[in-house]
Every structure is written in structure tokens, then in C-alpha cells.
Enzyme design. Sequence first.
Site, mmCIF file in Angstrom:
data_model
loop_
_atom_site.group_PDB
_atom_site.id
_atom_site.type_symbol
_atom_site.label_atom_id
_atom_site.label_comp_id
_atom_site.label_asym_id
_atom_site.label_seq_id
_atom_site.Cartn_x
_atom_site.Cartn_y
_atom_site.Cartn_z
ATOM 1 N N LYS A 66 -15.942 -40.273 -4.265
ATOM 2 C CA LYS A 66 -16.823 -39.245 -4.854
ATOM 3 C C LYS A 66 -17.868 -39.818 -5.806
ATOM 4 C CE LYS A 66 -13.581 -35.585 -4.112
ATOM 5 N NZ LYS A 66 -12.764 -34.501 -4.578
ATOM 6 N N ASP A 102 -15.617 -28.900 -6.496
ATOM 7 C CA ASP A 102 -14.203 -29.024 -6.874
ATOM 8 C C ASP A 102 -13.843 -28.136 -8.069
ATOM 9 O OD1 ASP A 102 -13.326 -30.799 -4.942
ATOM 10 O OD2 ASP A 102 -13.719 -32.580 -6.152
HETATM 11 P P1 NDP Z 1 -10.078 -41.384 -7.327
HETATM 12 O O1 NDP Z 1 -9.679 -42.540 -6.493
HETATM 13 O O2 NDP Z 1 -11.495 -41.208 -7.721
HETATM 14 O O3 NDP Z 1 -9.235 -41.444 -8.719
HETATM 15 C C1 NDP Z 1 -7.869 -41.722 -8.684
HETATM 16 C C2 NDP Z 1 -7.246 -41.417 -10.045
HETATM 17 O O4 NDP Z 1 -5.818 -41.529 -9.914
HETATM 18 C C3 NDP Z 1 -7.632 -42.401 -11.151
HETATM 19 O O5 NDP Z 1 -7.670 -41.719 -12.372
HETATM 20 C C4 NDP Z 1 -6.470 -43.419 -11.120
HETATM 21 O O6 NDP Z 1 -6.249 -44.055 -12.354
HETATM 22 C C5 NDP Z 1 -5.317 -42.490 -10.847
HETATM 23 N N1 NDP Z 1 -4.153 -43.147 -10.225
HETATM 24 C C6 NDP Z 1 -4.055 -43.644 -8.969
HETATM 25 N N2 NDP Z 1 -2.807 -44.108 -8.732
HETATM 26 C C7 NDP Z 1 -2.100 -43.905 -9.872
HETATM 27 C C8 NDP Z 1 -0.759 -44.163 -10.255
HETATM 28 N N3 NDP Z 1 0.123 -44.742 -9.418
HETATM 29 N N4 NDP Z 1 -0.370 -43.810 -11.505
HETATM 30 C C9 NDP Z 1 -1.246 -43.235 -12.351
HETATM 31 N N5 NDP Z 1 -2.540 -42.946 -12.054
HETATM 32 C C10 NDP Z 1 -2.958 -43.283 -10.815
HETATM 33 O O7 NDP Z 1 -9.504 -40.098 -6.571
HETATM 34 P P2 NDP Z 1 -10.014 -38.578 -6.695
HETATM 35 O O8 NDP Z 1 -10.248 -38.311 -8.132
HETATM 36 O O9 NDP Z 1 -11.107 -38.311 -5.741
HETATM 37 O O10 NDP Z 1 -8.735 -37.746 -6.161
HETATM 38 C C11 NDP Z 1 -7.560 -37.647 -6.935
HETATM 39 C C12 NDP Z 1 -6.542 -36.732 -6.239
HETATM 40 O O11 NDP Z 1 -6.971 -35.377 -6.219
HETATM 41 C C13 NDP Z 1 -6.261 -37.096 -4.784
HETATM 42 O O12 NDP Z 1 -4.857 -36.950 -4.557
HETATM 43 C C14 NDP Z 1 -7.010 -36.055 -3.993
HETATM 44 O O13 NDP Z 1 -6.437 -35.811 -2.730
HETATM 45 C C15 NDP Z 1 -6.846 -34.848 -4.908
HETATM 46 N N6 NDP Z 1 -7.905 -33.835 -4.735
HETATM 47 C C16 NDP Z 1 -7.576 -32.605 -4.244
HETATM 48 C C17 NDP Z 1 -8.534 -31.637 -4.109
HETATM 49 C C18 NDP Z 1 -8.163 -30.288 -3.595
HETATM 50 O O14 NDP Z 1 -9.059 -29.554 -3.221
HETATM 51 N N7 NDP Z 1 -6.899 -29.922 -3.582
HETATM 52 C C19 NDP Z 1 -9.940 -31.873 -4.444
HETATM 53 C C20 NDP Z 1 -10.169 -33.180 -4.993
HETATM 54 C C21 NDP Z 1 -9.190 -34.129 -5.095
HETATM 55 P P3 NDP Z 1 -7.040 -45.425 -12.768
HETATM 56 O O15 NDP Z 1 -8.343 -44.993 -13.352
HETATM 57 O O16 NDP Z 1 -6.125 -46.045 -13.765
HETATM 58 O O17 NDP Z 1 -7.186 -46.240 -11.497
#
Ligand code: NDP
Length: 274
Positions: A66, A102
Site C-alpha cells: 500500500k 480502508d
Molecule cells: P504491511 O505489510 O504494510 O504492515 C504490516 C504490519 O504488521 C507492520 O506494522 C509490521 O510491523 C506488523 N507485523 C508483521 N508481522 C508481525 C509480527 N509477527 N508481530 C508483530 N507485528 C508484525 O501490511 P498492511 O498494513 O497492508 O496489512 C496488515 C494486515 O491488515 C494484513 O493482515 C491485511 O490482510 C489486513 N487488512 C485487512 C483489511 C480488511 O479489509 N479486512 C484491509 C487492509 C488490511 P513492523 O513495522 O515491525 O514490520
Amino acid sequence: MTDRYCVLGNPVAHSRSPAIHAMFAAQCRQDLSYEALLAPLDGFADTLRCFVAGGGKGANVTVPFKEEAFRLCSSVSDRAAQAGAVNTLTFTGAEVRGDNTDGAGLVRDIESNLSFALAGRRILLLGAGGAARGVIAPLLAAHPADLFVANRTAARAAELVRLFGGTAVVDGGDFAKIAGRSFDLVVNATSASLAGQALPLPDGAFAEGALAYDMMYGKGETPFLALARSQGAARLADGLGMLVEQAAEAFFVWRGVHPASGPVLAALRAQLAA
Ligand code: NDP
């Protein structure tokens, strides 16, 4: 000619967006196709270019692209500019226009579908990626008491506090900073559930009557919702409603028609339960 749309992500096979947009198109009598496209982690821009060259009219963008998609846009809506992340792209000639639906989707699901008023609530937002960025301004616009952003990488949470604080009470840090605080709403916007991983949420984060909301959805309870249940959250919700509501808003952006989200959400719930 049938207009082509897609969702681009990695992973993307779990996405229900193709099913949702097919139902919206049938309901609104729109001639369009919608597919899920897996983009290599280092190949988002190329995958997007191929789709546009093949006549694509629009795309949704999901994890983890995104913020990269935002940087590729030639113009963006105000809500996308605020978020610094886009989930909806529209292609017109050489223009790539970005929008972010979103936040509207999340707030509509929580306030309308789940009847949970946000005004005056203490909110904890877990995660600082594209999804978290997209929902902060719409959550703040619903006048919560305060919003705390916790993220594995504290610096990314601090960046969001810097961007969105100001008139609203926004604070943040890593997960350890949650200790000793409790919240009425805890939203998981991390992708930890996608990898089947639980989050190090300290005990006591859920206030009495609290709603735990996982943006992730799927068959059965996500690791975050299982954790929330074990820590005493009164209500649990997955992100299926948000998914349908953000898709309805994207459909409106592309087609100028508001589809009815209720029957589509009910159909998806039934599919997931089967
Ligand atoms: P991004 O890849 O942009 O961000 C991922 C985030 O998750 C970061 O803050 C990262 O932390 C954190 N993270 C990843 N793995 C871990 C872990 N093991 N422990 C702790 N923190 C973790 O992803 P998005 O923001 O685009 O999406 C996030 C989630 O939201 C996804 O599961 C997606 O499917 C869901 N989503 C659902 C929507 C819906 O309509 N239902 C709409 C949008 C998203 P760090 O910064 O430390 O790497």
C-alpha cells in the site's frame, strides 16, 4: 468490452475481493471482471504496469504494497494523502489515481454493522503499516478519547504519532508500552495473523466491555482473536465486514454506484462457515 479490475498483493490467494466484486457487479448490473494477482515482493511496479498495459481500469492493493503503491500514483485523494498509503487505484490514460477506502470501511463496519460507537472510546491500534496508516484519520474523525499506536518496530509507531497527533490525542511505541493501560477497542492492523503468529499483548489491555477487532479474516478464529478471548475481551470481530465495506467504497470510486454491502457480507459469512 468487459472492464478489468484486480487486487494485487503478496500473499493474495486468500483474498475474497474477487468474490465480493463479482457479487457487487451482478447486483449493480456492471460489466466487469476482477481477479487476484500475485505480485513478487520486488516486482509490484512491473506487475501493475503489465496489468495497465493489458487494459486494466483499476486495482485494489493489499499487503505489503500500500505504501509503495502510494509512491507510484500521479495523483491521490485527500484521504490517501493523509494516510500515505493507497488501497484503490484508478487508471485513466496515463494517470494513476490513488485512493484509500480502508478507514471508511473499518469505521462503517465498527459503527454501523457492529453498533459500536467510537466517540469517547480509548483505542489501541496494533501495527503501523499501510492498513494502520489508512485507518487513523477516519478513526480520529469519529472523536475517540484517545488513540495509542503500538508496533513491533517502535520507530514506525512514533512516525504515525508525529503525523497524526496534533489536535487529537495520539500516542505510541512498541508493544511493551501498552503495559498498564486498558482500552475499549483494540484493532489488530498487523499482518501477524496472516503468518499464524500471535502478538505479545500484555494482560489487562482489554477494558470491561471491550471490542477486539482483527483486520484479518478467515475460517475459524484468528490467533489475535483467540488471544483476545483468553484475555477477557467482551466482543470479538474479524475483518470480513471491513473488507466488504472498503470494497463497496472502492466499487463506488470506480463505477459511481453504491452496492448494498449487507447481502454480500451475509453470503461471505455463509461461505466461510461452510
Ligand atoms: P504491511 O505489510 O504494510 O504492515 C504490516 C504490519 O504488521 C507492520 O506494522 C509490521 O510491523 C506488523 N507485523 C508483521 N508481522 C508481525 C509480527 N509477527 N508481530 C508483530 N507485528 C508484525 O501490511 P498492511 O498494513 O497492508 O496489512 C496488515 C494486515 O491488515 C494484513 O493482515 C491485511 O490482510 C489486513 N487488512 C485487512 C483489511 C480488511 O479489509 N479486512 C484491509 C487492509 C488490511 P513492523 O513495522 O515491525 O514490520
